[in-house]
Design an enzyme around this catalytic site. Structure first.
Site, PDB file in Angstrom:
ATOM      1  N   LYS A  19       0.863  -1.187   0.000  1.00 15.85           N
ATOM      2  CA  LYS A  19       0.000   0.000   0.000  1.00 15.85           C
ATOM      3  C   LYS A  19       0.885   1.217   0.000  1.00 15.85           C
ATOM      4  O   LYS A  19       2.048   1.157   0.415  1.00 15.85           O
ATOM      5  CB  LYS A  19      -0.860   0.024   1.259  1.00 15.85           C
ATOM      6  CG  LYS A  19      -2.067   0.929   1.148  1.00 15.85           C
ATOM      7  CD  LYS A  19      -3.227   0.173   0.536  1.00 15.85           C
ATOM      8  CE  LYS A  19      -4.414   1.048   0.276  1.00 15.85           C
ATOM      9  NZ  LYS A  19      -5.601   0.217  -0.003  1.00 15.85           N
ATOM     10  N   ASP A  55      -6.935   4.375  -4.579  1.00 16.53           N
ATOM     11  CA  ASP A  55      -7.604   4.289  -3.276  1.00 16.53           C
ATOM     12  C   ASP A  55      -8.245   5.673  -3.101  1.00 16.53           C
ATOM     13  O   ASP A  55      -8.435   6.381  -4.107  1.00 16.53           O
ATOM     14  CB  ASP A  55      -6.565   3.958  -2.167  1.00 16.53           C
ATOM     15  CG  ASP A  55      -7.215   3.497  -0.864  1.00 16.53           C
ATOM     16  OD1 ASP A  55      -7.515   2.309  -0.743  1.00 16.53           O
ATOM     17  OD2 ASP A  55      -7.438   4.328   0.045  1.00 16.53           O
TER      18      ASP A  55
HETATM   19  N1  GLU Z   1      -7.337   0.352  -2.756  1.00 15.21           N
HETATM   20  C1  GLU Z   1      -8.108  -0.831  -3.002  1.00 15.21           C
HETATM   21  C2  GLU Z   1      -8.126  -1.703  -1.777  1.00 15.21           C
HETATM   22  O1  GLU Z   1      -8.169  -1.187  -0.676  1.00 15.21           O
HETATM   23  C3  GLU Z   1      -7.709  -1.543  -4.288  1.00 15.21           C
HETATM   24  C4  GLU Z   1      -6.275  -1.917  -4.405  1.00 15.21           C
HETATM   25  C5  GLU Z   1      -5.873  -2.467  -5.779  1.00 15.21           C
HETATM   26  O2  GLU Z   1      -6.697  -2.534  -6.672  1.00 15.21           O
HETATM   27  O3  GLU Z   1      -4.707  -2.824  -5.888  1.00 15.21           O
HETATM   28  O4  GLU Z   1      -8.163  -2.897  -1.817  1.00 15.21           O
END
Ligand code: GLU
Length: 448
Positions: A129, A169
């Site tokens: 992340k 996100d």
């Molecule tokens: N931000 C999204 C999550 O919390 C998607 C992440 C992604 O697609 O890599 O899962």
């Protein structure tokens, strides 16, 4: 106290001393640790190999400066992060968040949760992340572009289609992914699947935009079905009005439920006739405006400042899709008193620990984020597959895979909960099922 429990508390003690200034991260670890004792009792080799001690320490954290020039010609400086948390089952995968609250605690809690969420999808993706404390609100397109270019100039050194694949996100949608991708391509001279959530024009997957919201409702539908219920004629409150909330509302409507409220960080609207989703899209996606503007065009609706979860009104299903810890304090009591029997988390960790316990104790069906909102990252993994194949699938193909994945996640966590003696505790089921796969992958790869 069992040896397993003693070990868990020792590791928690250590991480809470080391990361004492990271409350959100510690919250995510605590919630996870509270569920996994039965796995460690059954498998002492996980204790012996100190899997938990390794799991709570990210494989790598990159923090860097993002300097950029605003429209007034002034030089601004933001801070950005990428947490490459765990690659036991696949390349790091997870979004980038642009929001003024982003700090190391926030990206670490998100990265930690992402490990188990990604594991639950059944697809080969590890946990990562990132984000920045950049605030996109009120910024021009040019400013957002220059910021994204500067961020990617540094980030590109650490990512790659088989290594780490960021996505969106909060605060990062198609526009930001486009600018980030453009800069990556310019610096690397090649097209590849290094980011997901790309526009459809160059390698994006159809259905990715809708995936988290649709997936949340597919998951909730499976959870309701097991309890002999459906969305039909049910009143639903969805918090947030971003990408997740919008497509969750759309799918609830398709299943004949009525969404009576949605929100943003300033306040919320109640529209008992059913939220006009096209109007919300127009305000939030096209105008990048505030949800308060809704009532100007729908006079029968009402706008309130504050937290929608404190509003007293009768409804049955709650879908928090805004942000972490939006349900805290009295909110859980109000939700229960309002008559809610099911809650599924579209946002990451929207319910704090105490509220989760209150809801579960009151018998509310509780769908934890790791499972309920895994649809977004699942379709991201499908986007990676399409990029590797150099093919684009049809919407029906992606949507039917998403449906199957969400139903399978529900079945998996509910069976796991039963198997480990905590039937109906889907949060524990998600933690245990997500953890088991990662733990055994780590074990088989040795001490690395
Ligand atoms: N931000 C999204 C999550 O919390 C998607 C992440 C992604 O697609 O890599 O899962």
């Amino acid at each position: 106290m069992s040896d397993a429990k003693k070990y868990i508390e020792e590791v928690y003690q250590e991480v809470s001393e080391r990361d004492s200034y990271q409350p959100e991260f510690l919250q995510a670890v605590r919630e996870f640790f509270d569920s996994i004792e039965p796995v460690l009792v059954l498998h002492p080799e996980l204790v012996q190999q100190n899997i938990l001690g390794r799991l709570v320490e990210p494989e790598r954290i990159i923090q860097f400066r993002v300097p950029w020039v605003n429209d007034q010609g002034e030089v601004e400086v933001n801070r950005a992060f990428r947490v490459q948390f765990n690659s036991a089952i696949g390349p790091y995968k997870g979004g980038m968040r642009f929001h003024p609250t982003v700090n190391q605690s926030i990206v670490k809690f998100l990265g930690f949760e992402q490990i188990f969420k990604n594991s639950l999808t059944g697809l080969p993706i590890g946990g990562g992340k990132g984000g920045s404390d950049f605030n996109p609100r009120g910024k021009s397109d040019g400013e957002v572009m220059r910021f994204c270019q500067s961020l990617m100039t540094e980030l590109q050194k650490y990512i790659g289609p088989d290594m780490d694949v960021p996505a969106g996100d909060i605060g990062v949608g198609a526009r930001e992914i486009g600018y980030l991708y453009g800069q990556y391509k310019k610096l690397n001279g090649s097209h590849n699947g290094v980011l997901t959530g790309k526009p459809l024009l160059y390698g994006g997957s159809i259905g990715r935009t809708e995936a988290t919201g649709f997936g949340l409702v597919y998951f909730t539908k499976a959870m309701l079905k097991d309890a002999g219920k459906t969305f039909k004629h049910q009143k639903v409150i969805v918090s947030g009005s971003g990408n997740v909330a919008i497509y969750a509302m759309e799918k609830v409507k398709e299943y004949e439920g009525t969404v009576i409220a949605c929100s943003d960080s300033d306040g919320y609207i109640i529209d008992e006739a059913g939220i006009d989703i096209e109007l919300v899209k127009d305000i939030k996606e096209k105008r990048r405006g505030r949800i308060s503007e809704y009532v100007a065009q729908r006079p029968e609706a009402k706008y309130f400042e504050g937290n929608v979860w404190n509003h007293k009104i009768n409804y049955q299903i709650a879908l928090p899709c805004a942000t972490q810890n939006e349900i805290f304090g009295e909110a859980a009591d109000t939700i229960i008193a309002n008559g809610v029997y099911a809650l599924a988390e579209g946002a990451n960790m929207p319910t704090d620990l105490e509220s989760t316990k209150k809801l579960q104790k009151a018998g509310v069906l509780f769908g934890p984020a790791k499972a309920a909102n895994a649809g977004g990252v699942a379709v991201s993994a499908l986007e990676m597959s399409q990029n590797s194949q150099r093919l684009s699938w049809e919407f029906e193909e992606v949507d039917s895979q998403l449906k199957t994945i969400m139903k399978t996640i529900y079945r998996q966590i509910s069976e796991t909960a039963k198997e480990y003696g905590v039937e109906g505790d889907f949060a524990a089921g998600a933690n245990i099922a997500g953890f088991t796969k990662v733990a055994f992958a780590m074990l088989s790869q040795g001490v690395v």
